[in-house]
Design a protein around this motif. Sequence first.
Motif, short mmCIF file in Angstrom:
data_model
loop_
_atom_site.label_atom_id
_atom_site.label_comp_id
_atom_site.label_asym_id
_atom_site.label_seq_id
_atom_site.Cartn_x
_atom_site.Cartn_y
_atom_site.Cartn_z
N SER A 28 -3.80 -5.64 1.65
CA SER A 28 -2.49 -6.06 2.11
C SER A 28 -2.65 -7.15 3.16
N TRP A 29 -1.53 -7.69 3.57
CA TRP A 29 -1.56 -8.71 4.61
C TRP A 29 -0.52 -8.36 5.65
N THR A 31 2.20 1.94 18.04
CA THR A 31 1.35 0.84 17.59
C THR A 31 -0.10 1.11 17.93
N VAL A 32 -1.00 0.77 17.02
CA VAL A 32 -2.43 0.91 17.26
C VAL A 32 -3.13 -0.37 16.81
N SER A 33 -4.36 -0.50 17.23
CA SER A 33 -5.19 -1.60 16.73
C SER A 33 -6.43 -1.01 16.07
N ILE A 34 -6.90 -1.69 15.08
CA ILE A 34 -8.14 -1.29 14.40
C ILE A 34 -8.73 -2.52 13.74
N GLU A 35 -10.00 -2.77 14.04
CA GLU A 35 -10.69 -3.94 13.48
C GLU A 35 -9.91 -5.23 13.74
N GLN A 36 -9.39 -5.35 14.98
CA GLN A 36 -8.68 -6.53 15.45
C GLN A 36 -7.39 -6.80 14.66
N LYS A 37 -6.83 -5.76 14.07
CA LYS A 37 -5.53 -5.84 13.40
C LYS A 37 -4.58 -4.86 14.07
N PHE A 38 -3.27 -5.14 13.95
CA PHE A 38 -2.27 -4.30 14.59
C PHE A 38 -1.39 -3.64 13.53
N TYR A 39 -1.10 -2.34 13.76
CA TYR A 39 -0.29 -1.56 12.84
C TYR A 39 0.73 -0.75 13.63
N PHE A 40 1.91 -0.53 13.02
CA PHE A 40 2.87 0.40 13.61
C PHE A 40 3.26 1.46 12.59
N VAL A 41 3.73 2.60 13.09
CA VAL A 41 4.09 3.73 12.24
C VAL A 41 5.48 3.52 11.67
N LYS A 42 5.58 3.57 10.34
CA LYS A 42 6.89 3.51 9.69
C LYS A 42 7.23 4.83 9.00
N TRP A 90 1.53 3.28 7.67
CA TRP A 90 1.35 2.22 8.65
C TRP A 90 1.76 0.87 8.07
N GLU A 91 2.24 -0.02 8.95
CA GLU A 91 2.57 -1.38 8.56
C GLU A 91 1.76 -2.34 9.42
N GLU A 92 0.94 -3.16 8.78
CA GLU A 92 0.22 -4.19 9.52
C GLU A 92 1.19 -5.31 9.86
N PHE A 93 1.13 -5.79 11.09
CA PHE A 93 2.10 -6.79 11.51
C PHE A 93 1.51 -7.73 12.55
N LYS A 109 -5.35 6.86 7.96
CA LYS A 109 -5.97 5.77 8.72
C LYS A 109 -5.30 4.45 8.35
N PRO A 110 -4.95 3.63 9.33
CA PRO A 110 -4.38 2.32 9.02
C PRO A 110 -5.31 1.50 8.14
N GLY A 111 -4.75 0.86 7.13
CA GLY A 111 -5.55 0.02 6.25
C GLY A 111 -6.16 0.77 5.08
N SER A 112 -6.06 2.11 5.07
CA SER A 112 -6.60 2.89 3.96
C SER A 112 -5.60 2.95 2.82
N TYR A 113 -6.01 3.56 1.70
CA TYR A 113 -5.12 3.64 0.54
C TYR A 113 -3.85 4.40 0.88
N PHE A 114 -3.97 5.59 1.47
CA PHE A 114 -2.79 6.37 1.84
C PHE A 114 -2.14 5.84 3.12
#
Length: 291
Positions: free
Chosen positions: A25-26, A95-106, A122-125, A112-117
Amino acid sequence: MDVLKKGVYKNDKDIVFFLAFSTNSWALDYQDYEKFNSDRRYKRGEVVTYSNRIWVSVLPSSNVEPLKSHRRWARVALTGIDEWRSGQFYFLGDTVSIEQKFYFVKRLGFSKPGSYFGQYQWEEFTHPAIGYELPILNQDDALSTIDGVDSNFDGVRDDYEIYVVMGHTDPVLRSLGFKAGKVYQRLLNLASMDISELSFESAALLTDSLVAIRVCVRQKIRSEDNFFGYQHKYLNTTERFEAYYRAQSMLYELLGDEYEPKVSDMPCHQVASVEVKLTQTKKPSARLLFR
């Protein structure tokens, strides 16, 4: 693992490929989200923008502005962002960060952010104000007086501060914008003073700074894409524009025709080096305009 139906995975390698592709995703930018619409009915988990922030619907609602109901809307955090921790429960808007990316809970969950589930929870933003505490802007109050509102007492009007942060992610342009704003505010303060309160030295320093800002901005306009300067956003009402020119007339009256502003070969560095006092009164002493 082979299957006979057309369009279904033929073996384990196909499953691995599908899972990897599905999580590719992006990040959505702040501008990509739908603006809050008071005529719409929102379901839980829907995302909107409002007052320069991102919001997640907590409960179904219609015609409920996000700022006016924390029960129905959760504001996506832009400051105090920590690394994601496995096993920790996160609420909507966290909001959390992981691997220099930011995600928020929707949606609620433990993925885990960025995983299949995780893509369902999570939404990367991205947002231009990540790491910055934006003031809450009341548009009517912001335009009602020459001084406007400076709710965080940083020496810059809230509406202008938001313009600088939201429109300039380059730290150099953002820093220059804040410096310019503080100099513009000193000039507006000067318009309400008596010229007898202004010393020649303070007038000269203020004039030098104003000219340096002008030259610096012209250089940046030529070298930066989509950069249009700062002054038009600080002098955004007729009253502020008139006060600006009253103050310039006062500077001219005190300095005279013979004064030549001192601008260095690196005007942007000159602007960056100006230290303007953050504390101010309604009519500060002209000798305290700069330190």
